[in-house]
Design an enzyme around this catalytic site. Structure first.
Site, PDB file in Angstrom:
ATOM      1  N   ASP A  65      26.478  19.585  35.355  1.00  0.00           N
ATOM      2  CA  ASP A  65      25.959  19.750  36.720  1.00  0.00           C
ATOM      3  C   ASP A  65      27.106  19.517  37.695  1.00  0.00           C
ATOM      4  OD1 ASP A  65      22.932  20.053  37.041  1.00  0.00           O
ATOM      5  OD2 ASP A  65      23.028  18.451  35.555  1.00  0.00           O
ATOM      6  N   ARG A  73      29.651  15.627  38.614  1.00  0.00           N
ATOM      7  CA  ARG A  73      29.897  14.815  37.417  1.00  0.00           C
ATOM      8  C   ARG A  73      31.390  14.566  37.219  1.00  0.00           C
ATOM      9  NH1 ARG A  73      24.944  13.917  38.353  1.00  0.00           N
ATOM     10  NH2 ARG A  73      23.368  15.165  37.282  1.00  0.00           N
ATOM     11  N   ARG A 135      20.697  19.870  48.658  1.00  0.00           N
ATOM     12  CA  ARG A 135      21.143  20.661  47.497  1.00  0.00           C
ATOM     13  C   ARG A 135      20.779  22.133  47.660  1.00  0.00           C
ATOM     14  NH1 ARG A 135      18.335  18.042  42.615  1.00  0.00           N
ATOM     15  NH2 ARG A 135      19.770  19.358  41.396  1.00  0.00           N
ATOM     16  N   LYS A 165      18.942  27.630  39.593  1.00  0.00           N
ATOM     17  CA  LYS A 165      17.860  26.694  39.292  1.00  0.00           C
ATOM     18  C   LYS A 165      17.098  26.379  40.586  1.00  0.00           C
ATOM     19  CE  LYS A 165      20.953  22.687  39.728  1.00  0.00           C
ATOM     20  NZ  LYS A 165      21.687  21.626  39.037  1.00  0.00           N
ATOM     21  N   HIS A 166      15.884  25.877  40.547  1.00  0.00           N
ATOM     22  CA  HIS A 166      15.029  25.517  39.423  1.00  0.00           C
ATOM     23  C   HIS A 166      13.826  26.462  39.457  1.00  0.00           C
ATOM     24  CE1 HIS A 166      17.171  21.908  40.890  1.00  0.00           C
ATOM     25  NE2 HIS A 166      17.198  21.505  39.629  1.00  0.00           N
ATOM     26  N   HIS A 178      11.833  14.297  38.364  1.00  0.00           N
ATOM     27  CA  HIS A 178      12.350  13.257  37.487  1.00  0.00           C
ATOM     28  C   HIS A 178      11.298  12.161  37.272  1.00  0.00           C
ATOM     29  CE1 HIS A 178      16.099  15.081  38.998  1.00  0.00           C
ATOM     30  NE2 HIS A 178      16.629  14.690  37.865  1.00  0.00           N
ATOM     31  N   ASP A 250      15.166  22.412  32.437  1.00  0.00           N
ATOM     32  CA  ASP A 250      15.646  21.177  33.036  1.00  0.00           C
ATOM     33  C   ASP A 250      15.480  20.096  31.971  1.00  0.00           C
ATOM     34  OD1 ASP A 250      16.690  19.496  34.960  1.00  0.00           O
ATOM     35  OD2 ASP A 250      15.220  20.005  36.494  1.00  0.00           O
TER      36      ASP A 250
END
Length: 477
Positions: A65, A73, A135, A165-166, A178, A250
């Site tokens: 990601d 990351r 985002r 995504k998503h 999440h 995901d």
């Protein structure tokens, strides 16, 4: 268990792992045909690590990601060198977005990373959205579509696969997937007009991968999240939109689906729905084998057609083959370094109200909000660090989430750093209390902003090292 069936099941599994080096069980799994690995900041990503993967399986789909902005990351400790999507959408220069995407792709290419789980093609139609927000490129399908295409072209123009995504769109939710299962209460017509255009545009642009969202959309399927819904994954995405690339879930440990089924059942249902790759954000040898065995058992008992599993594995291999074919392109862009593009974009994205010039170190009051689970906990907002680099006598005070006592103000300038004031009443209230005491305080918002009336206000529209530096420069100009 036949070797072929075993290998097919391993090919569609793409796990993450704990630790800074490749564990022995992961090396063994790669040698046995494991199709992919997902990397996180905890893994201390470098080219040596990825060479270890490829020594076991040269065709491994290595994914990460690296959206830019808040979700990074590779640059998690210092903050991203690139502003996130919302900042790029505010600038609304598709050439600039493509340049940013190309530099992100170049950074991944130099590490030999196959697939970037970006961009977010979600239309942030609900400002209260707790997980998408900055985002997203913005709140309208037209804006998001053109910048999704530009970002995809940039990343893939560097020889790295992009992933929109998503799907079918996480922008109209008030729940973080999440933590729980979000529901999108929209008709098929609204989905078609608002949420699907960026994905259509990405498909038309040749995006190599799409990630499913763990979203309940009753207009498509009243009983199953999109990831597990054949209506969403096969009939809509494959059939109506015509996508034939690699479709990845995901992370399946997210509570939106993990609260419904065990990991093996999620994998089987996702594959049956039309997904090709199963992203497992954190795995062990035991859990990986359990998912593999559940897939094999489902094929043997007729729950999952072997042809569907074979098709999924072939799409994973096709993505790996595409990446291998881009080797010359990656070499070509290796020297195409534009170190300033992120800062140029961040400067262009600043939205300001009022004026102020800091001539000495301020007291920075960070009104901390909890970032979504997509953001690594170590990711800094960066404003204090940027100001300190320019004014070494800068001091920071952190308030706890949901408010807290303001510090005693003295004669020093005051900078209030907020995030997503438009989403949080307590953030707005805390800012208002501080401004009542110090009307000359400067407010910097790094998220979806709400400018207080009459105050000097700077909106960066995202969290990144360059966004923070651009704000600090403006305050010292």
């Amino acid at each position: 268990m036949s070797g072929d069936l075993y290998r097919l099941a391993m090919t569609v599994l793409h796990p993450g792992y704990e630790g800074t080096s490749a564990p022995d069980w992961l090396r063994r799994a790669l040698g046995e045909g494991l199709g992919g690995v997902v990397l996180f900041a905890r893994n201390a990503i470098d080219d040596r690590l990825i060479r270890d993967f490829r020594a076991e399986n040269p065709d491994t789909v290595v994914s990460v990601d690296e959206e830019g902005g808040a979700v990074t990351r590779l640059e998690v400790m210092a903050g991203s060198s690139f502003p996130g999507n919302r900042a790029l959408g505010v600038v609304d220069d598709v050439k600039l977005t493509e340049q940013v995407g190309r530099q992100i792709g170049r950074m991944l290419a130099d590490l030999d990373i196959t697939l970037n789980y970006a961009p977010s093609a979600d239309v942030n139609s609900d400002p209260a959205n707790p997980v998408i927000g900055v985002r997203s490129f913005g709140p309208t399908p037209e804006l998001v579509s053109r910048h999704t295409v530009a970002y995809v072209n940039g990343v893939q123009g560097a020889g790295v696969a992009a992933c929109a995504k998503h799907f079918p769109g996480h922008g109209d939710t008030i729940t973080d997937s999440h933590l729980a299962l979000p529901t999108v209460h929209a008709s098929r017509e609204v989905l078609a007009e608002r949420d699907l255009p960026p994905f259509r545009a990405a498909i038309d642009a040749g995006v190599r991968s799409i990630m499913s969202g763990h979203l309940l959309i009753p207009a498509l399927d009243p009983s199953m999240p999109a990831t597990l819904s054949r209506t969403a994954m096969t009939e809509l995405l494959r059939g109506e939109l015509g996508f034939d690339g690699m479709l990845v879930t995901d992370a399946i440990e997210m509570r939106a689906v993990a609260a419904m089924f065990d990991p093996g059942e999620i994998a089987v249902r996702a594959l049956g729905a039309g997904v090709d790759a199963i992203c497992v954000g954190l795995s062990t040898e035991e859990s990986l084998h359990a998912i593999r065995d559940a897939i094999v058992a489902a094929v043997r008992n007729g729950t999952l057609p072997e042809e569907r599993l074979a098709q999924a594995a072939e799409r994973v291999r096709a993505l790996s083959s595409w990446y291998a074919a881009q080797a010359a392109l990656r070499q070509e862009v290796h020297d195409d370094v534009d170190e300033g593009v992120g800062l140029r974009a961040a400067r262009a994205a600043l939205t300001t109200q009022g004026s102020a010039t800091l001539d000495r170190g301020p007291l920075v009051v960070e009104i901390n909000t909890r970032f979504s689970k997509a953001v690594d906990p170590a990711t800094p907002t960066g404003i204090t660090a940027a100001l300190t680099s320019l004014l070494p006598d800068t001091e920071r005070v952190q308030l706890e989430p949901e408010g807290g006592e303001l510090p005693a103000f003295d004669e020093r300038p005051v900078v209030l750093v907020a995030h997503d004031a438009a989403r949080h009443a307590w953030v707005r209230d805390t800012v208002a209390r501080a401004l009542a005491l110090r009307p000359d305080a400067i407010v910097v918002d790094t998220g979806i902003a709400a400018a207080p009336e009459g105050a000097t206000h700077v909106a960066t529209h995202g969290i990144s090292r360059v966004s923070a530096l651009a704000a600090a420069e403006w305050l010292l100009r």
